[in-house]
Motif scaffolding. Structure first.
Motif, PDB file in Angstrom:
ATOM      1  N   GLN A 265       0.832  -1.206   0.000  1.00  0.00           N
ATOM      2  CA  GLN A 265       0.000   0.000   0.000  1.00  0.00           C
ATOM      3  C   GLN A 265       0.866   1.255   0.000  1.00  0.00           C
ATOM      4  O   GLN A 265       0.542   2.242  -0.649  1.00  0.00           O
ATOM      5  CB  GLN A 265      -0.938  -0.008   1.205  1.00  0.00           C
ATOM      6  CG  GLN A 265      -2.027  -1.050   1.093  1.00  0.00           C
ATOM      7  CD  GLN A 265      -2.835  -1.208   2.371  1.00  0.00           C
ATOM      8  OE1 GLN A 265      -2.358  -0.941   3.463  1.00  0.00           O
ATOM      9  NE2 GLN A 265      -4.065  -1.676   2.223  1.00  0.00           N
TER      10      GLN A 265
ATOM     11  N   SER B 100       0.390   1.663  -6.163  1.00  0.00           N
ATOM     12  CA  SER B 100      -0.699   2.564  -6.524  1.00  0.00           C
ATOM     13  C   SER B 100      -1.856   1.703  -7.006  1.00  0.00           C
ATOM     14  O   SER B 100      -1.672   0.534  -7.339  1.00  0.00           O
ATOM     15  CB  SER B 100      -0.247   3.525  -7.617  1.00  0.00           C
ATOM     16  OG  SER B 100       0.230   2.797  -8.732  1.00  0.00           O
ATOM     17  N   LYS B 101      -3.044   2.285  -7.031  1.00  0.00           N
ATOM     18  CA  LYS B 101      -4.220   1.508  -7.456  1.00  0.00           C
ATOM     19  C   LYS B 101      -4.194   1.321  -8.970  1.00  0.00           C
ATOM     20  O   LYS B 101      -3.927   2.265  -9.712  1.00  0.00           O
ATOM     21  CB  LYS B 101      -5.493   2.208  -7.007  1.00  0.00           C
ATOM     22  CG  LYS B 101      -5.650   2.168  -5.501  1.00  0.00           C
ATOM     23  CD  LYS B 101      -7.084   2.115  -5.077  1.00  0.00           C
ATOM     24  CE  LYS B 101      -7.134   1.915  -3.570  1.00  0.00           C
ATOM     25  NZ  LYS B 101      -8.465   1.740  -3.083  1.00  0.00           N
ATOM     26  N   ASN B 102      -4.478   0.108  -9.394  1.00  0.00           N
ATOM     27  CA  ASN B 102      -4.524  -0.188 -10.833  1.00  0.00           C
ATOM     28  C   ASN B 102      -5.945   0.038 -11.357  1.00  0.00           C
ATOM     29  O   ASN B 102      -6.812   0.531 -10.633  1.00  0.00           O
ATOM     30  CB  ASN B 102      -4.013  -1.614 -11.107  1.00  0.00           C
ATOM     31  CG  ASN B 102      -4.871  -2.693 -10.463  1.00  0.00           C
ATOM     32  OD1 ASN B 102      -5.995  -2.470 -10.044  1.00  0.00           O
ATOM     33  ND2 ASN B 102      -4.326  -3.896 -10.390  1.00  0.00           N
TER      34      ASN B 102
ATOM     35  N   GLY C  11      -8.800  -1.096  -9.301  1.00  0.00           N
ATOM     36  CA  GLY C  11      -8.939  -0.514  -7.967  1.00  0.00           C
ATOM     37  C   GLY C  11      -8.157  -1.253  -6.898  1.00  0.00           C
ATOM     38  O   GLY C  11      -8.352  -1.044  -5.707  1.00  0.00           O
ATOM     39  N   LYS C  12      -7.248  -2.148  -7.321  1.00  0.00           N
ATOM     40  CA  LYS C  12      -6.418  -2.900  -6.371  1.00  0.00           C
ATOM     41  C   LYS C  12      -5.014  -2.307  -6.357  1.00  0.00           C
ATOM     42  O   LYS C  12      -4.518  -1.847  -7.381  1.00  0.00           O
ATOM     43  CB  LYS C  12      -6.342  -4.366  -6.776  1.00  0.00           C
ATOM     44  CG  LYS C  12      -7.682  -5.075  -6.736  1.00  0.00           C
ATOM     45  CD  LYS C  12      -7.504  -6.531  -7.113  1.00  0.00           C
ATOM     46  CE  LYS C  12      -8.747  -7.282  -7.372  1.00  0.00           C
ATOM     47  NZ  LYS C  12      -9.687  -7.523  -6.430  1.00  0.00           N
ATOM     48  N   PHE C  13      -4.381  -2.344  -5.185  1.00  0.00           N
ATOM     49  CA  PHE C  13      -3.003  -1.859  -5.096  1.00  0.00           C
ATOM     50  C   PHE C  13      -2.072  -2.798  -5.849  1.00  0.00           C
ATOM     51  O   PHE C  13      -2.208  -4.017  -5.780  1.00  0.00           O
ATOM     52  CB  PHE C  13      -2.553  -1.766  -3.635  1.00  0.00           C
ATOM     53  CG  PHE C  13      -2.979  -0.501  -2.960  1.00  0.00           C
ATOM     54  CD1 PHE C  13      -2.236   0.660  -3.104  1.00  0.00           C
ATOM     55  CD2 PHE C  13      -4.122  -0.459  -2.184  1.00  0.00           C
ATOM     56  CE1 PHE C  13      -2.630   1.838  -2.485  1.00  0.00           C
ATOM     57  CE2 PHE C  13      -4.526   0.701  -1.557  1.00  0.00           C
ATOM     58  CZ  PHE C  13      -3.775   1.860  -1.709  1.00  0.00           C
TER      59      PHE C  13
ATOM     60  N   GLU D  21      -7.158  -6.302   1.483  1.00  0.00           N
ATOM     61  CA  GLU D  21      -6.552  -5.197   2.240  1.00  0.00           C
ATOM     62  C   GLU D  21      -6.787  -5.365   3.725  1.00  0.00           C
ATOM     63  O   GLU D  21      -7.644  -6.039   4.155  1.00  0.00           O
ATOM     64  CB  GLU D  21      -7.129  -3.855   1.772  1.00  0.00           C
ATOM     65  CG  GLU D  21      -6.664  -3.538   0.378  1.00  0.00           C
ATOM     66  CD  GLU D  21      -7.107  -2.157  -0.092  1.00  0.00           C
ATOM     67  OE1 GLU D  21      -7.104  -1.224   0.713  1.00  0.00           O
ATOM     68  OE2 GLU D  21      -7.436  -2.036  -1.270  1.00  0.00           O
TER      69      GLU D  21
END
Length: 81
Positions: free
Chosen positions: A15, A19-21, A24-26, A81
């Motif tokens: 985290q 960054s978020k792809n 929407g996942k890190f 997360e």
């Protein structure tokens, strides 16, 4: 250290460095994780922790094993997360 504690630390580092792809996942490149000074101080065996986290379906990456240099551009994706 116990494995679940190391996986929790790994989640925090992904985290912090990632960054978020588009989903929407890190996501973070393996090379970024491997070459980060803080990660080097936390994880004695980063590759082992990654493998354990993948087995528990906390993260995902292509292949079975990540090696420094060869797999620096492989995305490590955080599933939980």
């Amino acid at each position: 250290m116990n494995v679940s504690h190391e996986i929790d630390l790994l989640v925090q580092e992904i985290q912090r460095l990632g960054s978020k792809n588009a989903d929407g996942k890190f996501s973070v490149k393996f090379g970024v994780l491997f070459n980060d000074d803080r990660c080097a101080n936390i994880f004695e065996a980063l590759v082992g922790t990654l493998k354990a986290a993948k087995k528990k379906k906390v993260i995902d990456f292509q292949g079975e094993l990540l090696l420094q240099g060869v797999h620096d551009n492989v995305d490590v994706i955080l599933l939980q997360e």
